[in-house]
Design an enzyme around this catalytic site. Structure first.
Site, short mmCIF file in Angstrom:
data_model
loop_
_atom_site.label_atom_id
_atom_site.label_comp_id
_atom_site.label_asym_id
_atom_site.label_seq_id
_atom_site.Cartn_x
_atom_site.Cartn_y
_atom_site.Cartn_z
NE ARG A 81 9.28 -3.47 -12.11
CZ ARG A 81 9.99 -2.76 -13.02
NH1 ARG A 81 10.04 -1.57 -13.23
NH2 ARG A 81 10.66 -3.43 -14.13
CE LYS A 183 8.29 -4.91 -17.14
NZ LYS A 183 7.92 -3.76 -18.06
CD GLU A 219 3.62 3.82 -16.35
OE1 GLU A 219 4.65 3.51 -16.47
OE2 GLU A 219 2.89 2.77 -15.61
#
Ligand code: PLP
Ligand code: COI
Length: 339
Positions: A81, A183, A219
């Site tokens: 990620r 992220k 989210e």
């Protein structure tokens, strides 16, 4: 010797540990400095990270298992990620295998800060990268630093497994084709006003809706959602602007292969929220935190304000069992750092 810390009393905040890993990117390649003591970073005033927020990060944890090993959970997925985050932010990705090696080294360097088994605390590991050379025109930096620090942590939400109350937010955390799926530090900067506003009004978190139509569940600022319907199917939102949570992917596997439950990843409309039986937040920091109530502009959707729902509890116990070595893990999920 373990550090003298009241492991059962700590919350989710920064405690300085002994060592941090550092690597510098210059002239097209990474040069590892290895573990250092200094927790301070000196940067030029015009560093890319300071002016245009060119930074991304990861989060994972090291655990002491029931048989006293020190392990971490699926670090290969954090490596992957972070690789994707770097690529999207025009930063030079750090090699995935070396990322895992660096995690191991950093935990080894701070081994006395890994909380003992049974305390509920863990060692949170924070890898991150940022543009470090002066940039003034809007463009990617040429030089970068990759670092990993650790900090012992307790529960992310005060009260641990006590159900939290959240609200549906009128703010967005991501753009439809922006950076919600990686992220990037900027996503968290964007959520700061919304979280302060939520806290001021008595809510623990924000439920963000899809920024294009504001009809679907996305989210929170730091975790994905998992819902359980009346048939005990475990359902999680599908969206291109949410972070692909490693905890969520692991829980879906646990639901299907350990608990024999049906699982679905699909678009979830706000109107469906009242039909679910259980709702929880999942993530490295949040683990699996039950949501007792969602406030939708003055109207409450209530699940269970007293305790974790039945399926959420089974998911939680199984995941924690896998991480702490009381339940056998799927192959490749546990990286042993110290036998
Ligand atoms: N969503 C956001 C916005 C997050 O910051 C996090 C935390 O990492 C998650 C979801 C959960 O992801 P993971 O389970 O990989 O920690
Ligand atoms: C994590 O769970 O590791 C995160 O990065 C969430 C963060 C907002 C604390």
């Amino acid at each position: 010797m373990k550090k003298d810390i009241e492991w059962t009393k700590i919350g989710f905040s920064y405690i300085k540990t002994d060592k941090r890993f550092v690597s510098n990117y210059k002239d097209g390649s990474w040069h590892d400095l290895g573990l250092i003591d200094d927790d301070k970073i000196i940067l030029n005033e015009s560093a890319g990270v300071l002016q245009y927020a060119q930074t991304c990060f990861e989060g994972l944890k090291a655990y002491t298992t029931v048989d006293n090993k020190i392990v971490c959970f699926r670090p290969d997925l954090n490596a992957e990620r972070m690789y994707d985050s770097c690529t999207y932010l025009e930063m030079p990705p750090y090699d995935k295998d070396k990322f895992v090696e660096a995690i191991v080294k950093t935990v080894e360097g701070n081994i006395d800060y890994v909380p003992p088994y049974g305390t509920g605390a863990t060692l949170y590991i924070r890898p991150y990268m940022f543009g470090s050379n002066p940039v003034i025109g809007v463009k990617p930096a040429d030089e970068y630093q990759f670092r990993i620090f650790t900090t012992p942590v307790g529960p992310y939400f005060k009260g641990g497994a006590k159900p939290i109350v959240i609200r549906i937010s009128d703010f967005d955390r991501a753009a439809p084709k922006g950076t919600g799926h990686i992220k990037a530090g900027l996503n968290y900067a964007m959520s700061l006003h919304a979280i302060v506003d939520a806290h001021n009004k008595g809510y623990a978190e924000n439920m963000y809706l899809d920024p294009a139509t504001r009809t679907k569940v996305e989210e929170t600022g730091g975790a994905n959602f998992i819902f359980v319907d009346k048939n005990n199917t475990v359902i999680t939102p599908k969206s291109t602007s949410i972070l692909p949570s490693i905890t969520r992917r692991s829980l879906l596997y646990v639901a299907e292969h350990y608990l024999n439950l049906k699982v679905e990843t699909r678009e979830i409309f706000k109107e469906e929220l009242k039909d679910f039986k259980e709702c929880a937040l999942c993530g490295t920091a949040a683990v699996l935190s039950p949501v007792g109530k969602i406030n939708d502009h003055g109207e409450d959707i209530t699940y269970n304000m007293d305790s974790m729902g039945e399926i959420t509890k089974k998911l939680y116990d199984t995941l924690i069992g896998i991480q702490l070595g009381t339940i056998e893990a799927p192959k490749g999920w546990i990286k042993v750092i110290k036998e």
